[in-house]
Structure formats: C-alpha cells, structure tokens
Design a protein around this motif. Sequence first.
Motif, PDB file in Angstrom:
ATOM      1  N   TYR A 318      35.144  40.389  52.364  1.00  0.00           N
ATOM      2  CA  TYR A 318      33.816  40.119  51.825  1.00  0.00           C
ATOM      3  C   TYR A 318      34.425  40.122  50.297  1.00  0.00           C
ATOM      4  O   TYR A 318      34.249  39.177  49.366  1.00  0.00           O
ATOM      5  CB  TYR A 318      32.566  40.789  51.845  1.00  0.00           C
ATOM      6  N   ASP A 319      35.144  41.119  49.852  1.00  0.00           N
ATOM      7  CA  ASP A 319      35.404  41.350  48.451  1.00  0.00           C
ATOM      8  C   ASP A 319      36.524  40.449  48.115  1.00  0.00           C
ATOM      9  O   ASP A 319      36.462  39.785  47.196  1.00  0.00           O
ATOM     10  CB  ASP A 319      36.108  42.553  48.427  1.00  0.00           C
ATOM     11  N   GLN A 322      34.567  36.413  47.899  1.00  0.00           N
ATOM     12  CA  GLN A 322      33.160  36.300  47.174  1.00  0.00           C
ATOM     13  C   GLN A 322      33.476  35.983  45.855  1.00  0.00           C
ATOM     14  O   GLN A 322      32.633  35.378  45.150  1.00  0.00           O
ATOM     15  CB  GLN A 322      32.378  37.865  47.173  1.00  0.00           C
ATOM     16  N   GLU A 325      34.171  32.000  46.458  1.00  0.00           N
ATOM     17  CA  GLU A 325      33.083  31.273  46.727  1.00  0.00           C
ATOM     18  C   GLU A 325      32.128  31.311  45.547  1.00  0.00           C
ATOM     19  O   GLU A 325      30.946  31.957  45.512  1.00  0.00           O
ATOM     20  CB  GLU A 325      32.332  31.942  47.775  1.00  0.00           C
ATOM     21  N   ASN A 328      28.255  30.439  45.888  1.00  0.00           N
ATOM     22  CA  ASN A 328      27.696  31.311  46.684  1.00  0.00           C
ATOM     23  C   ASN A 328      26.819  32.337  45.719  1.00  0.00           C
ATOM     24  O   ASN A 328      27.076  33.615  46.119  1.00  0.00           O
ATOM     25  CB  ASN A 328      28.355  31.886  47.889  1.00  0.00           C
ATOM     26  N   HIS A 329      26.185  32.088  44.821  1.00  0.00           N
ATOM     27  CA  HIS A 329      25.733  33.023  43.859  1.00  0.00           C
ATOM     28  C   HIS A 329      24.191  32.556  43.529  1.00  0.00           C
ATOM     29  O   HIS A 329      24.184  31.265  43.197  1.00  0.00           O
ATOM     30  CB  HIS A 329      26.288  33.106  42.707  1.00  0.00           C
ATOM     31  N   THR A 342      24.808  37.601  46.240  1.00  0.00           N
ATOM     32  CA  THR A 342      26.282  37.164  46.359  1.00  0.00           C
ATOM     33  C   THR A 342      26.435  37.125  47.875  1.00  0.00           C
ATOM     34  O   THR A 342      26.009  38.002  48.485  1.00  0.00           O
ATOM     35  CB  THR A 342      27.341  37.966  45.586  1.00  0.00           C
ATOM     36  N   TRP A 343      26.964  35.771  48.366  1.00  0.00           N
ATOM     37  CA  TRP A 343      27.124  35.854  49.813  1.00  0.00           C
ATOM     38  C   TRP A 343      28.390  35.095  50.471  1.00  0.00           C
ATOM     39  O   TRP A 343      28.819  34.509  49.542  1.00  0.00           O
ATOM     40  CB  TRP A 343      25.717  35.390  50.803  1.00  0.00           C
ATOM     41  N   VAL A 344      28.800  35.723  51.498  1.00  0.00           N
ATOM     42  CA  VAL A 344      30.052  34.883  52.066  1.00  0.00           C
ATOM     43  C   VAL A 344      29.639  34.854  53.376  1.00  0.00           C
ATOM     44  O   VAL A 344      29.650  35.565  54.220  1.00  0.00           O
ATOM     45  CB  VAL A 344      31.291  35.783  52.214  1.00  0.00           C
TER      46      VAL A 344
END
Length: 503
Positions: A318-319, A322, A325, A328-329, A342-344
């Motif tokens: 994820y780190d 993110q 991406e 993805n906010h 915030t997503w992945v």
Amino acid sequence: MNKHPDKKTINQMRIEKNKAQATLREKQISEQLKSTPKITLKNSTCEYKTVEEETRARNTIVTDQIRVIKSQLPGLLKGLTKIRDPRNPKKLKHKLTVLMIYGIFMFVFNVASRREADREMTMPVFLQNLKQFFPEIKQLPHNDTLMRLLTGIKVHQIEEALIACIQKLIRNKKFTRYLIDKHYPIAIDGTQKMVRDYIWSEECQERTVGKENHKYKQYYVYVLEASLAFQNGMTIPFMSEFLSYTEGDTDRKKQDCETKAFKRLAIRLKSTFKRLPIMLLLDGLYANGPVMEICRNNRWDNMIVLKDDSLSTVWKEYDALQCLETKNHFNMKWGNRNQSFTWVNDIGYDYDGNKTQPIHVVVCKETWEEVDKKSNEIVPKKSKHAWISNKPLNKRNIHERCNLAARHRWNIESEILIQKHHGYQYEHCFSYDWTAMKGYHFLMRIGLMLNVLVQYSECFIDVIKTFGRRGTIKLIFETLKGPWLNADYVKKQIEKPLQLRLI
C-alpha cells in the motif's frame, strides 16, 4: 506551586470556554461543517399538568409499546411452539409459551435477577394489567419454573424463533432504507459474558491471571455475537455463538477460540440466510486470509478493520503504490470533520504458503477542531482509520462503504455495552446450568430486539426524546405495576391494526 483557582477565576474560565465554543461554531459554519449534535434528554419539568394528563400519557405509551411487541409475537410464538416440552403433561400448571413470554418480558422490562422477577412481576396489579393485553395468561410462574424448563429443552430453538422474526422483518422490507449497496450490514464481535474463580461447567473457558507470585485460574463464558448494524444507529441482535472448552482440542489442551467460533457462526449464517446479500463488518482480529476466503466463498461483501501492526506485507505494498495511484484520492466534509481518503485496489495478499486473496485497502485521515477543556483554546485533532474491502474502491462508493458501513461496526460495541450496563444484565448468571444459562441469554436477546423495534418506531420518537430509552422502560414497568390503565381504552387500542414504521 500553582494556586488553586477561586470562584472568580473559575467563572472567567467558563466564560472563555463559551466564547471559544461560539467561535468554533462560527468557524465550522463558514467551512460548511456541521457541529456534532449533543444527544441529551429534555431539561425541563414534567409537561403533564394534571393527573388526568399523566394517566392518558401513561396509557398511550404502554399500549403503543405492547402493540409493537404484539405485532412480532405471532412469529415468535410460532417458533417457540416448536419446542418440545419435556414436562409431565398431567402436572403442567403453565404452558410453555406462557413461560417463554414471561422470560422475554423479564428482559423487556430490564428486571435485574430471577428474585426480582419473582418479587416485581407476580404482584396482583401487574398481573391484572398484563391480562388486559394477554388474556391467555392466567397466572405468572415462579422463575425457578422457567429455569427448570430451560435446563430440559433445546434452547437453540429459542434463538431460531428470534431469527425467524428477523427473517419476517426482512421479507416485509422493514430495513430496506438502511441497506448498503443493497446489502444487509452485519457486525460480528466477541465479548465476555461472565467470569468466576471456580469452574462451574465443563464448557467454561479458562485462563491464568495474577502476578508471578500469585497466579490462579479463572473460568469464563465468552460469546460471539452477530447483529444487524444500520447507519441510523439501529442495531438488531439475532445470532450468538458460545465458545466452549469442549469444542477445542482437549487432547492437546487447546481450548476454543473466537476464530473457530467465527467459522461455526459463518456456517450457521450461510445456512440461515442462503441468498441474503450480506456485508460483514469485522474488527482487526479477522484481517486474515482464512476469514477473507470464507467471505469470498459465501459471496459476502465485507469491510474489515486493518490495524497498523497487521499484515505487514499488505501495508508495504500500500505504501509503495499509494503515491503512484494519484487518482485514488478523495476529500470530503462529514459532520464536523474534514476527511481525506486514499486507497489502493488489487493488492495481492499471500497466506498459508500458496494461497492469494486480492484485496483493496483504504485509509481515512480525519482532522477536526475541539475546545480544550483545560486551556479553553481551540485545538486541532486528528485520527486515522484503515479498512480492507473485498470490492474495488472508487470516489462513488468510498463514503457509503467507509462512513455508512465500516464505521458502524461500532454499533455492536455500543450494543454490548447496553446489554452489560443498561439493564439487560448480560454479565449476570441467571443459572449455573450451561443450557439454562444459554436459554436466558437467548430470551434476553429477544427482549432487546423487541425494545429496539419499539424505540425506533415512529410512535415512540417523542417519548424517547423526553424520557430516554431506560427512562421509557422504567415508566412502562412502573405503569404496569400501578392502577393506571383504563381497561376500555386498552381494549380499543389493542384491537386496532398496527403497521410497524421504523425511523
């Protein structure tokens, strides 16, 4: 050495606090934030001016409650009548259904113990008033009669009657407006029911406690609870799974655990609701491959809490992703808080050596402001929440899945606290017989379910705002124990059909 503040200083501090709160409210309005509403009872004297007004109000409140309960009783009684009565038919004084109704009303009225039930619920006035609503009740039993019955019946059928009642409410579409993406949100959590320093049943779990120089064993009951957890705060209990020492590996002295209990509960949940679209809301204990696999095989939607110290490989991916991406906010305002999501999506989670689950991780960072109680200054606050989702996340579903679903996993935490500390005597031992103890537990869950339906029905909105939940139950019980009810009024109201409308 600091001087103890005098009255003048304390008053000045109070003035400064009020000014700071007013400033904060103005700032929130300018930023289009909503202040967190304070849920408090009315701070006023009694609104009834005469005895006649109070009498009418008490009659209305009691009959409205019983009407809501009676609307659910046919389904409950249909299930309860399936229980085989082991008693000698020639010696029966109380029908099984009467005993069940008696046990349910123990918890509807928040009776603290079997002795209190014997003392409070067998008074002539209470029985006379109860007969107006339930003519089939000729006499109320001693609670030991109920306890002896519970030791000899299949108590799981009491829970089956509760589940059947919930299924009927679902079929009648009573919960449609609270669904999440057309799914029924179900929160699952475990809690300790009671603990003793001595073993009283072979099913008890055990643990070693105390300091090194004085260690001793404790024996306790632990239950995994499942409840419908809706976005308006309404939480409907319907299924319990008891942990039992005998369910563990007794040869290797490995006792039952919450994970094993979840697997048993999942089997029951799937067999009971075969085609119901379900969304499970789970805490960080269930953030593991086997649980995700169960959800996927059962086609259950789910949102699982992801703790900072869990699934290190998932957090690393994820780190790493993110930052890449960039789309993805999502930022939004919710209540009095500024939220940044915030997503992945599509992170591969490997477990058990050769198995992989695709999961989706979202992190929500919140900021808000509060007035500090010590300094009376507006101070910034922040928090972080993270969840695993089985469905891909995007800007269109992030609010619904996180704010309206995942965060309401706390509903079941609140429900457990209500059962323990708000009159339902969750931790009280109504019987040292394991079967009877479970029977009282299931009766308690039915009583809680009925009270929740009453408290969230349209006709009780103003009553709850005035008296509160516990105050309303107390008022109703006191009314039934006194000469308040008008027989003609009760008869007319009970004969009216009721359509349950939930807020």
